[in-house]
Structures are given as structure tokens and as C-alpha cells.
Design an enzyme around this catalytic site. Sequence first.
Site, PDB file in Angstrom:
ATOM      1  N   LEU A  75       0.788  -1.247  -0.012  1.00 41.55           N
ATOM      2  CA  LEU A  75      -0.023   0.000   0.161  1.00 41.55           C
ATOM      3  C   LEU A  75       0.816   1.166   0.034  1.00 41.55           C
ATOM      4  O   LEU A  75       1.963   1.325   0.570  1.00 41.55           O
ATOM      5  CB  LEU A  75      -0.731   0.080   1.359  1.00 41.55           C
ATOM      6  N   ASP A  76       0.322   2.188  -0.818  1.00 41.42           N
ATOM      7  CA  ASP A  76       1.021   3.594  -0.464  1.00 41.42           C
ATOM      8  C   ASP A  76       1.307   3.957   0.858  1.00 41.42           C
ATOM      9  O   ASP A  76       0.473   3.803   1.839  1.00 41.42           O
ATOM     10  CB  ASP A  76       0.290   4.793  -1.312  1.00 41.42           C
ATOM     11  N   PRO A  77       2.375   5.065   1.223  1.00 44.63           N
ATOM     12  CA  PRO A  77       2.517   5.650   2.327  1.00 44.63           C
ATOM     13  C   PRO A  77       1.198   6.126   2.863  1.00 44.63           C
ATOM     14  O   PRO A  77       0.852   6.195   4.146  1.00 44.63           O
ATOM     15  CB  PRO A  77       3.775   6.234   2.365  1.00 44.63           C
ATOM     16  N   ARG A 253       8.508   9.740  -5.818  1.00 49.84           N
ATOM     17  CA  ARG A 253       7.288   8.823  -4.946  1.00 49.84           C
ATOM     18  C   ARG A 253       7.508   7.419  -4.843  1.00 49.84           C
ATOM     19  O   ARG A 253       7.959   6.940  -5.912  1.00 49.84           O
ATOM     20  CB  ARG A 253       5.946   9.260  -5.783  1.00 49.84           C
TER      21      ARG A 253
END
Length: 410
Positions: A75-77, A253
Site C-alpha cells: 500500500l502507498d504510504p 514517490r
Amino acid sequence: MSATKIVEGVFAINKPKSISSAQVLRDVQKAFTQSKFFAPWLEAEHAKRAAESRRQRSRRRDKRLKVKLGHGGTLDPMATGVLIVGVGKGTKHLQDFLACIKTYEATVLFGAATDTYDILGKVLSKAPYAHLTRDRVESALDKFRGSIMQRPPLYSALRMDGKRLYEYAREGKEVPREIQERPVTAKSMTMREWLPGGRHPYTWPAEEAGEEDKTVAEKVLHLGATVEGGTPEHPHANDPLNNNITLGSKRQREIDDEDDADIGITPATKRREISPLPVMSGAKQELPESRTETFNPATAASSKKETSSEERAPTDGPPAARLSMTVTSGFYVRSLCHDLGQEVGSLGIMSELVRTRQADFELGRNVLEYDDLRKAEDVWAPMVAQALNEWNLKTTENSNVGSPGSPTPV
């Protein structure tokens, strides 16, 4: 709590916001390695390594003895929710979770587009949003339900000519050819809440892309007409990222996305075993500070139709919508937010994401809380033991009817 036998398997943890999935695994690994509960596993691994030949030992990248962990889709931060973790031999079953059905809750913020399709990117363009209403957005959702064709974002882990797309973006290099649309399915998609402008905490990123990047956006992403205020009614046409795209700035990113790591995979990559934690990589990225974007009253005056204050976006900021969806592997929530914004004659970025379910793991039911790891071992060890035991029992049952370790379809 101490274990008298080797414990292995799969469990899930609730990943908090503003921390990478890799960091969560490092924290879990540290707690497990220092615990009495996993001492038998470490002893068995130590004996196994002692029996290895000198050549085998020299080929190990990380010679430190740690509990072996892996993940079943990161999952993304900025994202929270279900993060599936494999322990020991359980890592061999993680591939099964990459192709399973997932449920998400996501918030899309209208009126802006970024290079990453979310609030972590640079603003490429802005568009009118005063004409947006709940009914209009809900009606547009119909086009994204069921089986659709979706184009992944440039900042994704998909490979092109042996190189991941996000690597092209970070290096400011051209994508060799058009990113192709792919078939995905949204089994369900609903709007949980309509958030009028000024009544929610979400804001556009403060950082804007340079003129070169904006020129690319107008030419390649077809954002120019919307930016210049031309046609909020004009839907997107062949919008996302076409031939030979160059986004000059090198973004940092982390591609640790809601679906990048598990669906942007070539067949050859799918056959590889999930790497244990010591060889995982990915730079941690913090969330941007919340800043309020200056509002232009002239923009809000673009629509003259009278509606209630609950339905029309107030003149103090862009509206947002909280969505819930159950989707198949390969579905990019960021692409949905981007495409939905254009479908309603504006732009959109993902501002929040929660994975509420993956396979049989569901928040509030059988997912370990990250904060429990900060407590004493006597608190978290029984929870982990129960989760691993339940998974092993289910795996044994599944082996009688299908492939071992296969998650039960949602």
C-alpha cells in the site's frame, strides 16, 4: 507468551498512514525476531544455515538471522488498511493473494490533476468544479462499474521493455510507447459520502509542475481544453499518457501502491517467489503538509443553474467524494479517480485510500492492529498465534478442494 513449536503462515496487519509498507514489515520483523514466540523458528533456521555449505552461506545477501517475512501486495504510504504478511514458509503462498479480489474506500478530490494521479504528485492542471453535484458524480460512476478498460498511471510498477514505468518517470526519460488499456472489473462501486467544498480537510498539492510538464499534459493528457475553461461538459477522450511521454522532473514517490506491486506484473515476474524483507526496497515518502489553495470566485461562477447548498460545491474550495469499491486484480484506484474527474467535466486526484478487505482478511474482524506491536509480547503474540493457526487450518481445508493456500474468493 512463548512458543514450543515453529510457527509459520499468513496473517494481516492494519497499515497506518504516513509509513511505507516496507517499514511496517521491518517493524514487524524486529518485534518477531526479538520475541520468545518466534525463538523456535530462529533456532531451526540457525540449524539449517549451520548445515549449509560454505558456498551457500557466502551467497546469502543478508547473513543476519531474522524472521523471514514477505507481503501479499503493498500500500502507498498515504494509504491504510489490510496488509497481508507471510511468515517463514507462509511467504510461498503470498502470490495467491496478488490475484484475489480487494475492497477499497477511496476519496477523490476534484478540480486538479497531478503527475501521480494523487495528492503526492505535482499539479499539472486545474479545471472548473462549481458545476459538480452528487447526482452528476453518482451518474458517472455507472461507466466504471462492471468490466471496463483502464489505462494504468505512469507512476506504476508495470514493466515496459524490462523497465518499470515509475523508473522512466523518476529519470525523466520517455516512455517507449503508449501505455495500453487493460481489462479490469469493478464488482461493486458506490458513493458513500458527498463532501462539498470547504466541508472536508482535503486540499490540492501545493507544488506545481514546471511549464515543460504542463505542456506535455496539455498535449498528451488532453487537459488543455479543460484548463482554459472551455468545456466542463467535455469528457476525456484517449486521455491518459500517450506516445513518447516525458515528464522531466524526477519524482521520488514510492511505488508502493494499492495495486502497483501486485497487479503491474509481467507473467515472468508473477512466477518469481516473493522476496523476503531483507531484499525489499522503496524510499519512504512523507505526506505533504495540508495547505489551502487560493480560490478564484470567477471559476465558481461558470454554472448558473440553481441547486441546494448540499448538492452544489460552495465557493470556498473543490468538492470531494468518498467511494467504496470491490475490484479485481489489476484495478488502479488512482486511475479511477483521474478518469472520474474527467468524466464529470473536471479533473480528479486520489486524496485518501483504505484497503478494507483482501481475500478473507477484513478490517475489524481478523486484522492485527499495528499499534499492538508496540505493546508487550504477551499482548500481540496470542493474536498472531490465533491468526496463523486459523490460516493454517483453512489452508489444510483448501488443499482438499483446490491449490494449497489459495484465498477463498470474496
